[in-house]
Structure formats: structure tokens, C-alpha cells
Design an enzyme around this catalytic site. Sequence first.
Site, PDB file in Angstrom:
ATOM      1  N   ARG A 246     -21.994 -11.440   1.001  1.00 19.96           N
ATOM      2  CA  ARG A 246     -21.989 -10.758  -0.307  1.00 19.96           C
ATOM      3  C   ARG A 246     -21.638  -9.282  -0.220  1.00 19.96           C
ATOM      4  NH1 ARG A 246     -26.594 -13.934  -1.127  1.00 19.96           N
ATOM      5  NH2 ARG A 246     -26.202 -15.634  -2.591  1.00 19.96           N
TER       6      ARG A 246
ATOM      7  N   LYS B  95      -9.632  -1.695  -4.697  1.00 24.43           N
ATOM      8  CA  LYS B  95      -9.159  -3.008  -5.172  1.00 24.43           C
ATOM      9  C   LYS B  95      -8.867  -3.877  -3.950  1.00 24.43           C
ATOM     10  CE  LYS B  95      -6.922  -2.302  -9.642  1.00 24.43           C
ATOM     11  NZ  LYS B  95      -5.634  -2.440 -10.356  1.00 24.43           N
TER      12      LYS B  95
ATOM     13  N   GLU C 124       5.936   4.870  -5.060  1.00 26.94           N
ATOM     14  CA  GLU C 124       4.593   5.104  -5.625  1.00 26.94           C
ATOM     15  C   GLU C 124       4.301   6.609  -5.708  1.00 26.94           C
ATOM     16  OE1 GLU C 124       3.246   2.472  -6.859  1.00 26.94           O
ATOM     17  OE2 GLU C 124       3.976   0.793  -5.634  1.00 26.94           O
TER      18      GLU C 124
ATOM     19  N   LYS D  29      -4.406   9.751  -6.723  1.00 27.69           N
ATOM     20  CA  LYS D  29      -4.966   8.412  -6.935  1.00 27.69           C
ATOM     21  C   LYS D  29      -6.491   8.505  -7.060  1.00 27.69           C
ATOM     22  CE  LYS D  29      -5.121   3.698  -6.293  1.00 27.69           C
ATOM     23  NZ  LYS D  29      -4.607   2.513  -5.670  1.00 27.69           N
TER      24      LYS D  29
ATOM     25  N   GLU E  10     -10.999   0.146 -14.007  1.00 29.46           N
ATOM     26  CA  GLU E  10      -9.797  -0.039 -14.830  1.00 29.46           C
ATOM     27  C   GLU E  10     -10.090  -0.531 -16.234  1.00 29.46           C
ATOM     28  OE1 GLU E  10      -6.448  -1.629 -12.679  1.00 29.46           O
ATOM     29  OE2 GLU E  10      -5.332  -1.981 -14.520  1.00 29.46           O
TER      30      GLU E  10
ATOM     31  N   ARG F  38      -7.108   4.151 -15.584  1.00 32.54           N
ATOM     32  CA  ARG F  38      -6.602   3.656 -14.293  1.00 32.54           C
ATOM     33  C   ARG F  38      -5.321   2.858 -14.516  1.00 32.54           C
ATOM     34  NH1 ARG F  38      -9.901   1.273  -8.974  1.00 32.54           N
ATOM     35  NH2 ARG F  38      -8.012   0.912  -7.769  1.00 32.54           N
TER      36      ARG F  38
ATOM     37  N   ASN G 270      -0.048   1.811 -13.586  1.00 33.24           N
ATOM     38  CA  ASN G 270       0.949   0.752 -13.799  1.00 33.24           C
ATOM     39  C   ASN G 270       2.282   1.301 -14.292  1.00 33.24           C
ATOM     40  OD1 ASN G 270      -0.810  -1.322 -13.068  1.00 33.24           O
ATOM     41  ND2 ASN G 270      -1.714  -1.370 -15.117  1.00 33.24           N
TER      42      ASN G 270
ATOM     43  N   HIS H  38       5.573  -0.267 -13.481  1.00 33.45           N
ATOM     44  CA  HIS H  38       5.268  -1.610 -12.982  1.00 33.45           C
ATOM     45  C   HIS H  38       5.402  -2.695 -14.048  1.00 33.45           C
ATOM     46  CE1 HIS H  38       3.927   0.622  -9.508  1.00 33.45           C
ATOM     47  NE2 HIS H  38       3.570  -0.468  -8.861  1.00 33.45           N
TER      48      HIS H  38
ATOM     49  N   HIS I 158       7.573  -5.114 -12.281  1.00 31.20           N
ATOM     50  CA  HIS I 158       7.099  -6.439 -11.887  1.00 31.20           C
ATOM     51  C   HIS I 158       7.966  -7.533 -12.501  1.00 31.20           C
ATOM     52  CE1 HIS I 158       2.721  -5.229 -10.776  1.00 31.20           C
ATOM     53  NE2 HIS I 158       3.483  -5.311  -9.704  1.00 31.20           N
TER      54      HIS I 158
ATOM     55  N   HIS J 256       9.610  -4.024  -3.343  1.00 28.05           N
ATOM     56  CA  HIS J 256       8.708  -3.570  -4.400  1.00 28.05           C
ATOM     57  C   HIS J 256       9.099  -2.162  -4.880  1.00 28.05           C
ATOM     58  CE1 HIS J 256       5.082  -3.208  -6.765  1.00 28.05           C
ATOM     59  NE2 HIS J 256       4.784  -2.079  -6.145  1.00 28.05           N
TER      60      HIS J 256
HETATM   61  N1  LIG Z   1      -5.394  -2.618  -3.299  1.00 24.46           N
HETATM   62  C1  LIG Z   1      -4.552  -1.856  -3.966  1.00 24.46           C
HETATM   63  O1  LIG Z   1      -4.935  -0.954  -4.711  1.00 24.46           O
HETATM   64  C2  LIG Z   1      -3.076  -2.074  -3.779  1.00 24.46           C
HETATM   65  C3  LIG Z   1      -2.178  -1.133  -4.303  1.00 24.46           C
HETATM   66  C4  LIG Z   1      -0.817  -1.325  -4.084  1.00 24.46           C
HETATM   67  C5  LIG Z   1      -0.386  -2.437  -3.383  1.00 24.46           C
HETATM   68  N2  LIG Z   1      -1.279  -3.343  -2.898  1.00 24.46           N
HETATM   69  C6  LIG Z   1      -0.827  -4.505  -2.128  1.00 24.46           C
HETATM   70  O2  LIG Z   1      -0.212  -4.040  -0.934  1.00 24.46           O
HETATM   71  C7  LIG Z   1       0.732  -4.999  -0.503  1.00 24.46           C
HETATM   72  C8  LIG Z   1       2.006  -4.294  -0.078  1.00 24.46           C
HETATM   73  O3  LIG Z   1       1.692  -3.366   0.936  1.00 24.46           O
HETATM   74  P1  LIG Z   1       2.745  -3.025   2.097  1.00 24.46           P
HETATM   75  O4  LIG Z   1       4.018  -2.640   1.491  1.00 24.46           O
HETATM   76  O5  LIG Z   1       2.074  -2.123   3.033  1.00 24.46           O
HETATM   77  O6  LIG Z   1       2.986  -4.485   2.715  1.00 24.46           O
HETATM   78  P2  LIG Z   1       2.659  -5.081   4.167  1.00 24.46           P
HETATM   79  O7  LIG Z   1       1.246  -4.932   4.496  1.00 24.46           O
HETATM   80  O8  LIG Z   1       3.236  -6.454   4.178  1.00 24.46           O
HETATM   81  O9  LIG Z   1       3.504  -4.157   5.141  1.00 24.46           O
HETATM   82  C9  LIG Z   1       4.909  -4.124   5.050  1.00 24.46           C
HETATM   83  C10 LIG Z   1       5.565  -4.518   6.376  1.00 24.46           C
HETATM   84  O10 LIG Z   1       5.419  -3.461   7.305  1.00 24.46           O
HETATM   85  C11 LIG Z   1       4.777  -3.903   8.490  1.00 24.46           C
HETATM   86  N3  LIG Z   1       4.012  -2.756   8.980  1.00 24.46           N
HETATM   87  C12 LIG Z   1       2.986  -2.121   8.369  1.00 24.46           C
HETATM   88  N4  LIG Z   1       2.639  -1.029   9.045  1.00 24.46           N
HETATM   89  C13 LIG Z   1       3.456  -0.960  10.122  1.00 24.46           C
HETATM   90  C14 LIG Z   1       3.619  -0.023  11.188  1.00 24.46           C
HETATM   91  N5  LIG Z   1       2.895   1.092  11.257  1.00 24.46           N
HETATM   92  N6  LIG Z   1       4.554  -0.290  12.130  1.00 24.46           N
HETATM   93  C15 LIG Z   1       5.339  -1.396  12.030  1.00 24.46           C
HETATM   94  N7  LIG Z   1       5.270  -2.285  11.036  1.00 24.46           N
HETATM   95  C16 LIG Z   1       4.345  -2.058  10.096  1.00 24.46           C
HETATM   96  C17 LIG Z   1       3.983  -5.100   8.061  1.00 24.46           C
HETATM   97  O11 LIG Z   1       3.718  -5.967   9.141  1.00 24.46           O
HETATM   98  C18 LIG Z   1       4.919  -5.730   7.027  1.00 24.46           C
HETATM   99  O12 LIG Z   1       5.917  -6.462   7.685  1.00 24.46           O
HETATM  100  C19 LIG Z   1       0.924  -5.981  -1.619  1.00 24.46           C
HETATM  101  O13 LIG Z   1       0.248  -7.176  -1.301  1.00 24.46           O
HETATM  102  C20 LIG Z   1       0.242  -5.316  -2.800  1.00 24.46           C
HETATM  103  O14 LIG Z   1      -0.293  -6.241  -3.727  1.00 24.46           O
HETATM  104  C21 LIG Z   1      -2.607  -3.168  -3.084  1.00 24.46           C
HETATM  105 ZN   LIG Z   2       3.363  -0.681  -6.763  1.00 25.42          ZN
END
Ligand SMILES: NC(=O)c1ccc[n+]([C@@H]2O[C@H](COP(=O)([O-])OP(=O)(O)OC[C@H]3O[C@@H](n4cnc5c(N)ncnc54)[C@H](O)[C@@H]3O)[C@@H](O)[C@H]2O)c1
Ligand SMILES: [Zn+2]
Length: 363
Positions: free
Chosen positions: A123, A145, A187, A229, A239, A243, A247, A250, A254, A267
Site C-alpha cells: 500500500r 504521477k 516539454e 513544474k 489536477e 495542473r 496539457n 497535448h 496527442h 512524442h
Molecule cells: N509521470 C509523469 O508525470 C509523466 C510526465 C511525462 C511523461 N511521462 C511518461 O514518460 C514516458 C516517456 O518518457 P521517456 O521519453 O523518458 O521514455 P523512455 O523511458 O522510454 O526513454 C526513452 C528511450 O531512451 C532510453 N534511455 C533513457 N535514458 C537513457 C540514457 N541515459 N542513456 C541511454 N538510453 C536511455 C530508454 O531506454 C528508451 O529507449 C511515457 O510513458 C509518458 O507517459 C510521465
Molecule cells: Zn508530453
Amino acid sequence: MQRTVHVDLGPRSYDVRIGAGLVGEIGQSAADLDAKRAAVISETNVAPLYAKQVLDSLSSAGLDAWDIVFQAGEPSKTLGVASEILDELLGHEPPIDRRTMIIALGGGVAGDMAGFVAATALRGLRWLQCPTSLLADVDASTGGKTGVDHPVGKNLIGAFHQPAGVLIDVETLKTLPREELTNGLAECVKHAVIRDASMLDFLERNVEGILGNDPDVMTELIAINVAIKAAVVTADELESGQRAHLNFGHTVGHAIETSVGYENIRHGEAIGLGMIAENRLATGRGMIPDQEASRVERVLASLGLPVHRAGLDAGEIWKIMQHDKKALDGRVRIVLASAIGDVDIYDDVTEDEVKSVVESLGN
Ligand SMILES: NC(=O)c1ccc[n+]([C@@H]2O[C@H](COP(=O)([O-])OP(=O)(O)OC[C@H]3O[C@@H](n4cnc5c(N)ncnc54)[C@H](O)[C@@H]3O)[C@@H](O)[C@H]2O)c1
Ligand SMILES: [Zn+2]
């Protein structure tokens, strides 16, 4: 150079530390929080690069530490994979307890996944974020999130669960593929438009340092963005209001991703085009002046983001927008700018307005 941004959420407050070499300080941070053991959750691209450093740091600080590694990539962000990770975590010997800390190591996917596991195991376990992609640095790592995707849509299953701390090591950006950098940069532009015109100046002045991955420039860039942020999140943690400004870009973005297929556009590219479309929509309403909207487009282009896309299906994009999870009672909700740094939420955009700006992206 190091920077610290405090995220002020009362009893859930934490620090985001940014600088070079922080991967080696994770153990001390976990020990300072009185953790005895730590499960490092990472994925197959990032674990081979950084998991050993993280595990060594944790052991040196006196913690019993192990890692759990899942297949890299968005397709892994499912309840099924979360369940496998939970099996491994709950099956660990000796059993985990409240002094076991989760460490998220990787991009946004690892962060959302590890955070979701931390939110649900026993939990709620405490967790530290160690983001390694620029997108995770400037966006995903702050705000609490967590979650996984569902076939019906992305990020539909999850929880708000703030981390106990975030350590952003800018040296990890050295191994990040160049094309991944642009996802984070989009972003950053978003943060500038919603809250901080001076961030746009920073981007304009530092294109070279950013694209050249200069550690001091990246530290400063990330610190400014985390602060923006954090300000948004502390004003509206769950949100229910502003917050949603995050978006910006987006709603159209999206819909573009869904329409062309996630595998056919990054993205950051989709969000960049989404911001351009949403700014043109605002311009058409006499809101953000033309020259400011054009400035945003120039910054996006200078950072390597596309500002045109041929072949978009405007009618389909409008339909997708109407089914967005952010829509309320079937009305499209969209964030529009009156100026750089000043946005609000609108629910009266029309099909004609949206189609015309989406079509303009093709020229
Ligand atoms: N929680 C939140 O507030 C929030 C906000 C925005 C996005 N997200 C989520 O984040 C995700 C996208 O994040 P992302 O773009 O980091 O994707 P990701 O985690 O898939 O990373 C992108 C690519 O880079 C590689 N990678 C990451 N760091 C690396 C490094 N230092 N060296 C080599 N390779 C590396 C990963 O293996 C992957 O292939 C989505 O799922 C999205 O929904 C969450
Ligand atoms: Zn985004």
C-alpha cells in the site's frame, strides 16, 4: 555546478537535486531517509549503463540492494509487466518491509512503472527517482504521477504517489540518443509558454550548449524547468485545476500521435506541432500575438523539432480530440495562451477552428 529545487507539498515535500555525478549519491540519500534495503527498478537499455553504479552506491551506504529489470520501451508499461515486477519484489528473501525503498532508474517509462509499483506494494513504499532521459528530468520525475497504460488509452491506470527525493545526474544524458533529447526539449518549450517567458530567452541563448549537452547548461535548463513544474504541481497536486495547464500542446499533440500512430512520430515532435496548432488557434481568436507565436515556432525549429507535417487528417484529429480523456461531457478542453507565460483552459473550440489550424501544419 549543482542546483536544488524544493517541491513544497507539506508532509509530502521533497528535494530535486540536479548536477553531475549524482548517481553516486543515491546510497547516501536513501540512507539519510532511513532506508535499510533498496530495490532498483530499471529497464534493459539503462540498467547495463547505470545499475551497477547505483547498486554500488547503495551498498557503500550500508543498504542491502538488488535490481529488477524489465524490457525497455513504452509497450512494457502495462499491468502485466507491473505484476511481474511485483512478483519479484514480493518474492524477495528476506521479505520486503516499510524500510525497503524503491529506486526508479531510467526514463519516463521506468519512472512511471517503478512509481506505480512503489505506490501499490504494501500500500505504498517510499521511492527515489533517478531519471536518465531529458523528458524524465524536466517533466516526469517531478509531481508524483505514476502509472501504466491500458489498451483503451495511455496512463489510464495509476496513482498519485510523490517520491521521497529526485536525483538528476546530467552525466547520464551523455548516453541518451540525440533523438530522445528533443522529447524533453518540447516539454521545456511548453513550460515556457505556460509560465515563464524568460525560459524562452534561455532556450534562444543556449541552443548550442543544449544541443552540445554542456553539463552546466543542462543543469540550469533542468533546474528552471523542474522549478516551473514544481510550482504548478504544488498549486494543484491532484489536477483539479491549473495542473491541467501542463496539457498545453497535448490536446492536439496527442490526437496527432494517435492519428499517425505512435510508432510514426516522436512524442516531442507531436507536442511541438500541437503547440504550434494551439497557438495559431489562439492567434485566430485575437489572443497570443502573431509575433510571439512565431517566436515559439522559431525556438522549436532551432532545437531540431519539425514545424510542418504533411498528410495530417484534420477530420480524424478533431474526432480523436473529442474522445480525449481530458474532454469533459464531450466538450474538447484545450489550453490556450494569451501571451507567452499566460494560459487558460477553454472548452468552446469549434471543429472549424481545429481543422483549419491542423491543415495549416501541412504548409
Ligand atoms: N509521470 C509523469 O508525470 C509523466 C510526465 C511525462 C511523461 N511521462 C511518461 O514518460 C514516458 C516517456 O518518457 P521517456 O521519453 O523518458 O521514455 P523512455 O523511458 O522510454 O526513454 C526513452 C528511450 O531512451 C532510453 N534511455 C533513457 N535514458 C537513457 C540514457 N541515459 N542513456 C541511454 N538510453 C536511455 C530508454 O531506454 C528508451 O529507449 C511515457 O510513458 C509518458 O507517459 C510521465
Ligand atoms: Zn508530453
